[in-house]
Design a protein around this motif. Structure first.
Motif, PDB file in Angstrom:
ATOM      1  N   VAL A   1      41.900  38.405  41.386  1.00  0.00           N
ATOM      2  CA  VAL A   1      42.795  37.453  41.244  1.00  0.00           C
ATOM      3  C   VAL A   1      42.527  36.027  41.991  1.00  0.00           C
ATOM      4  O   VAL A   1      42.457  34.979  41.244  1.00  0.00           O
ATOM      5  CB  VAL A   1      44.344  37.772  41.262  1.00  0.00           C
ATOM      6  N   GLY A   2      42.157  36.251  43.121  1.00  0.00           N
ATOM      7  CA  GLY A   2      42.125  35.069  44.152  1.00  0.00           C
ATOM      8  C   GLY A   2      40.974  34.384  43.377  1.00  0.00           C
ATOM      9  O   GLY A   2      40.796  33.068  43.290  1.00  0.00           O
TER      10      GLY A   2
ATOM     11  N   THR B   1      39.372  34.238  40.531  1.00  0.00           N
ATOM     12  CA  THR B   1      39.267  33.825  39.415  1.00  0.00           C
ATOM     13  C   THR B   1      40.433  32.377  39.169  1.00  0.00           C
ATOM     14  O   THR B   1      39.993  31.611  38.593  1.00  0.00           O
ATOM     15  CB  THR B   1      39.863  34.913  38.230  1.00  0.00           C
ATOM     16  N   LYS B   2      41.465  32.602  39.964  1.00  0.00           N
ATOM     17  CA  LYS B   2      42.099  31.612  40.087  1.00  0.00           C
ATOM     18  C   LYS B   2      41.599  30.331  40.830  1.00  0.00           C
ATOM     19  O   LYS B   2      41.782  29.121  40.181  1.00  0.00           O
ATOM     20  CB  LYS B   2      43.431  31.992  41.037  1.00  0.00           C
TER      21      LYS B   2
ATOM     22  N   GLY C   1      39.276  28.717  38.466  1.00  0.00           N
ATOM     23  CA  GLY C   1      40.242  28.177  37.092  1.00  0.00           C
ATOM     24  C   GLY C   1      39.730  28.913  35.715  1.00  0.00           C
ATOM     25  O   GLY C   1      39.848  28.513  34.712  1.00  0.00           O
TER      26      GLY C   1
ATOM     27  N   GLY D   1      49.820  38.185  39.125  1.00  0.00           N
ATOM     28  CA  GLY D   1      49.419  36.789  38.625  1.00  0.00           C
ATOM     29  C   GLY D   1      48.119  36.816  37.503  1.00  0.00           C
ATOM     30  O   GLY D   1      47.476  35.681  37.575  1.00  0.00           O
TER      31      GLY D   1
ATOM     32  N   ASP E   1      46.424  36.590  34.091  1.00  0.00           N
ATOM     33  CA  ASP E   1      46.825  35.746  32.757  1.00  0.00           C
ATOM     34  C   ASP E   1      47.155  36.683  31.930  1.00  0.00           C
ATOM     35  O   ASP E   1      48.095  36.421  31.013  1.00  0.00           O
ATOM     36  CB  ASP E   1      45.400  34.758  32.472  1.00  0.00           C
TER      37      ASP E   1
END
Ligand SMILES: Cc1ncc(COP(=O)(O)O)c(C=O)c1O
Length: 381
Positions: A190-191, A193-194, A197, A223, A225
């Motif tokens: 998650v980290g 990919t966030k 972006g 978190g 998407d």
């Protein structure tokens, strides 16, 4: 038209020992199954909590069918979105901790339409080497270029994300891999990919019902998407959900071909899903028992020198490698009273044929030990 080419394709499969046939299996109460008149202990089912024959699911299914009918009459966008959907989707969004949720007819259908709805030729898809075939087919249908990162190798993903700067990128992974039973480092995923972006889609087909808060999956609170999960495995029913933001769900209602062009689920299925969403959060003791059994089986297999890959879940692969040997082991176990089907190419890579042992909270320690003893006798043959 002559159909020799069909015969040739089947013969080619048979020559490789890969031709499949359908066998009728009578569904007794899990963990048993009746095959050709014999009752076997079933180690090949995804009914991880033993809910498929639960009386409340059957009763609620009947109640929904009585209220709304046997069939749903049309696609959801026409007149098939009966009140059962509203109830289930509101419950799901609360349990998944997302703004909204959308129910689709199957995990296959949900995944197949997802990338077709979201991505196109100007985008880039980065997917784990082992994501489910339905996601791969969806990516192909979308026309988006794609790259596959080595299984659970997030350094490799980081490198691909770096190279993809400036593009709209979709990242696809599973929370529990269907054939290996392992999981990625989800927080790092998650980290990463966030930070890049990118848009993260997690397939939670095998985690829903088994892991996470109230059993609602490892994705809860992370978190991502978009999360896809199925009702046909631990939840004992049929169908699938997509969970994410309200905006995303509204978008999918307008662009997901599987929602637009397919008749809605029958009310019975919605009733069964509704009942399983009521039961699953309260099944902490069953999940604990399942976790314990999985650990006992993995340990027992590893002590006997079997490779169980990096399994951390109720899916425990017993790697055999060669297909013929894998089929022979499966046939031997069936003879001993256990259903443990061989998983072979093309479902898994060549040389990685395995028994995919799938455990359920309805199994007992005695049944696990029985399977291990049968393997000891096989080893001694
Ligand atoms: C990881 C994964 N995703 C999606 C699916 C498809 O789900 P369904 O069986 O509901 O079509 C499966 C089914 O085997 C699966 O293992």
């Amino acid at each position: 038209m002559k159909q020799d080419w069909l015969q040739e394709a089947l013969q080619a499969r048979a020559a490789k020992g890969q031709k499949r046939t359908l066998r009728t299996m009578d569904c007794c109460q899990h963990p048993f199954v009746e095959v050709e008149g014999r009752k076997l202990v079933n180690f090949s089912s995804n009914d991880y909590l033993g809910l498929a024959a639960h009386p409340l699911l059957v009763e609620r299914g009947h109640a929904f069918a009585q209220a709304y009918g046997a069939g749903s009459r049309a696609s959801r966008l026409v007149c098939g979105s009966h009140p059962g959907y509203l109830k289930v989707e509101a419950k799901l969004a609360r349990l998944k901790g997302t703004e909204a949720a959308l129910v689709l007819n199957s995990g296959w259908q949900a995944n197949l339409g997802l990338l077709a709805a979201l991505a196109g030729p100007k985008d880039l898809v980065l997917m784990d080497k082992l994501v489910h075939n339905s996601l791969i087919q969806g990516v192909l249908a979308s026309g988006a270029p794609f790259k596959r990162f080595r299984h659970n190798d997030l350094d490799h993903l980081a490198q691909l994300l770096q190279e993809a700067q400036g593009k709209r990128v979709f990242v696809l992974a599973e929370t529990i891999y269907s054939m290996d039973g392992d999981q990625p480092d989800l927080e790092r995923l998650v980290g990463l990919t966030k930070a890049a972006g990118a848009f993260l889609i997690l397939d939670e087909a095998h985690g829903t019902g088994v892991f996470g808060p109230e059993g609602m999956g490892l994705s809860v609170g992370l978190g991502a998407d978009l999360v896809m999960g199925t009702f046909g495995k631990a939840l004992g029913s049929f169908g699938a959900y997509l969970a994410g933001s309200e905006l995303l769900v509204q978008y999918l209602i307008n662009f997901h071909p599987g929602l637009i062009y397919s008749t809605a689920l029958p009310p019975f299925a919605l009733g069964a899903i509704d009942a399983s969403l009521e039961l699953v959060p309260k099944m902490g003791a069953e999940r604990e028992h399942l976790g314990h059994l999985s650990q006992v089986l993995r340990q027992g297999l590893r002590q006997r020198g079997y490779d169980t890959l990096a399994s951390q879940s109720q899916i425990v692969p017993l790697l055999v490698g060669e297909e013929a040997q894998c089929l022979a082991l499966s046939a031997y176990l069936e003879d001993q009273g256990f259903l443990a089907l061989a998983i072979r190419p093309p479902t898994v890579e060549p040389g990685k044929a395995r028994l995919r042992l799938a455990l359920s909270a309805t199994h007992t320690l005695e049944q696990i030990n029985g399977l291990l003893s049968a393997l000891d006798r096989w080893g001694a043959l």
